[in-house]
Write a protein that holds these residues in place. Structure first.
Motif, mmCIF file in Angstrom:
data_model
loop_
_atom_site.group_PDB
_atom_site.id
_atom_site.type_symbol
_atom_site.label_atom_id
_atom_site.label_comp_id
_atom_site.label_asym_id
_atom_site.label_seq_id
_atom_site.Cartn_x
_atom_site.Cartn_y
_atom_site.Cartn_z
ATOM 1 N N UNK A 1 45.304 62.404 45.850
ATOM 2 C CA UNK A 1 44.796 61.731 47.044
ATOM 3 C C UNK A 1 45.687 60.553 47.413
ATOM 4 N N UNK A 2 45.924 60.391 48.708
ATOM 5 C CA UNK A 2 46.767 59.284 49.166
ATOM 6 C C UNK A 2 45.942 58.044 49.497
ATOM 7 N N UNK A 3 44.630 58.191 49.661
ATOM 8 C CA UNK A 3 43.738 57.052 49.934
ATOM 9 C C UNK A 3 42.772 56.911 48.761
ATOM 10 N N UNK A 4 42.360 55.679 48.525
ATOM 11 C CA UNK A 4 41.356 55.444 47.482
ATOM 12 C C UNK A 4 39.987 55.565 48.129
ATOM 13 N N UNK A 5 39.310 56.630 47.802
ATOM 14 C CA UNK A 5 37.995 56.919 48.365
ATOM 15 C C UNK A 5 37.010 56.970 47.211
ATOM 16 N N UNK A 6 35.811 56.451 47.438
ATOM 17 C CA UNK A 6 34.767 56.512 46.431
ATOM 18 C C UNK A 6 33.510 57.113 47.052
ATOM 19 N N UNK A 7 32.737 57.794 46.232
ATOM 20 C CA UNK A 7 31.487 58.393 46.693
ATOM 21 C C UNK A 7 30.424 58.180 45.627
ATOM 22 N N UNK A 8 29.225 57.888 46.059
ATOM 23 C CA UNK A 8 28.061 57.804 45.175
ATOM 24 C C UNK A 8 27.026 58.778 45.701
ATOM 25 N N UNK A 9 26.488 59.602 44.816
ATOM 26 C CA UNK A 9 25.562 60.651 45.232
ATOM 27 C C UNK A 9 24.351 60.661 44.309
ATOM 28 N N UNK A 10 23.177 60.719 44.904
ATOM 29 C CA UNK A 10 21.930 60.904 44.172
ATOM 30 C C UNK A 10 21.451 62.312 44.492
ATOM 31 N N UNK A 11 21.263 63.119 43.454
ATOM 32 C CA UNK A 11 20.865 64.521 43.617
ATOM 33 C C UNK A 11 19.786 64.847 42.585
ATOM 34 N N UNK A 12 19.171 66.015 42.700
ATOM 35 C CA UNK A 12 18.121 66.387 41.750
ATOM 36 C C UNK A 12 18.591 66.467 40.298
ATOM 37 N N UNK A 13 19.884 66.692 40.065
ATOM 38 C CA UNK A 13 20.387 66.749 38.693
ATOM 39 C C UNK A 13 21.814 66.208 38.645
ATOM 40 N N UNK A 14 22.262 65.883 37.450
ATOM 41 C CA UNK A 14 23.575 65.277 37.268
ATOM 42 C C UNK A 14 24.736 66.185 37.612
ATOM 43 N N UNK A 15 24.596 67.469 37.346
ATOM 44 C CA UNK A 15 25.684 68.401 37.648
ATOM 45 C C UNK A 15 25.938 68.441 39.146
ATOM 46 N N UNK A 16 24.874 68.508 39.937
ATOM 47 C CA UNK A 16 25.013 68.530 41.395
ATOM 48 C C UNK A 16 25.591 67.217 41.897
ATOM 49 N N UNK A 17 25.091 66.110 41.374
ATOM 50 C CA UNK A 17 25.578 64.796 41.776
ATOM 51 C C UNK A 17 27.065 64.642 41.476
ATOM 52 N N UNK B 1 29.178 67.041 43.823
ATOM 53 C CA UNK B 1 29.210 66.596 45.222
ATOM 54 C C UNK B 1 29.972 65.293 45.391
ATOM 55 N N UNK B 2 29.874 64.378 44.426
ATOM 56 C CA UNK B 2 30.616 63.123 44.563
ATOM 57 C C UNK B 2 32.119 63.372 44.446
ATOM 58 N N UNK B 3 32.528 64.281 43.567
ATOM 59 C CA UNK B 3 33.944 64.625 43.463
ATOM 60 C C UNK B 3 34.428 65.299 44.737
ATOM 61 N N UNK B 4 33.654 66.266 45.248
ATOM 62 C CA UNK B 4 34.045 66.954 46.487
ATOM 63 C C UNK B 4 34.114 65.983 47.661
ATOM 64 N N UNK B 5 33.144 65.091 47.774
ATOM 65 C CA UNK B 5 33.130 64.124 48.878
ATOM 66 C C UNK B 5 34.321 63.178 48.787
ATOM 67 N N UNK B 6 34.707 62.807 47.574
ATOM 68 C CA UNK B 6 35.870 61.935 47.389
ATOM 69 C C UNK B 6 37.141 62.635 47.873
ATOM 70 N N UNK B 7 37.294 63.887 47.517
ATOM 71 C CA UNK B 7 38.481 64.643 47.926
ATOM 72 C C UNK B 7 38.474 64.893 49.436
#
Length: 85
Positions: free
Chosen positions: A17-33, A36-42
């Motif tokens: 990634x060329x930009x520093x992006x961060x994501x925080x996600x609350x989901x029903x379980x940790x695997x989903x969170x 999704x946070x990794x995908x949203x960051x990318x």
């Protein structure tokens, strides 16, 4: 001052990634969170935000990290002897 940041590879380009992006996600379980946070960051702010809005039962945010937002990592590392371990 520097801060170690995780390295993400954009599978669409094969580059880091060329930009520093961060994501925080609350989901029903940790695997989903985590996924999704990794995908949203990318994906970045706009596409990552759209992903989170499209996923039922999920809440979160995506943002670009500016240099002034980064604190030294030592401020976040607990020390032994403070009742944290």
């Amino acid at each position: 001052q520097t801060c170690a940041l995780p390295i993400f590879i954009d599978p669409r380009t094969g580059y880091g990634l060329s930009a520093r992006v961060t994501a925080s996600v609350v989901a029903p379980d940790g695997i989903t969170s985590d996924a999704l946070s990794t995908a949203a960051t990318v994906l970045g702010v706009e596409e990552g935000d759209a992903l989170l809005h499209a996923w039922p039962g999920v809440w979160g945010w995506v943002r670009v990290v500016e240099d002034e937002d980064v604190e030294p990592l030592a401020h976040h590392v607990p020390t032994v002897g403070h009742g944290l371990w």
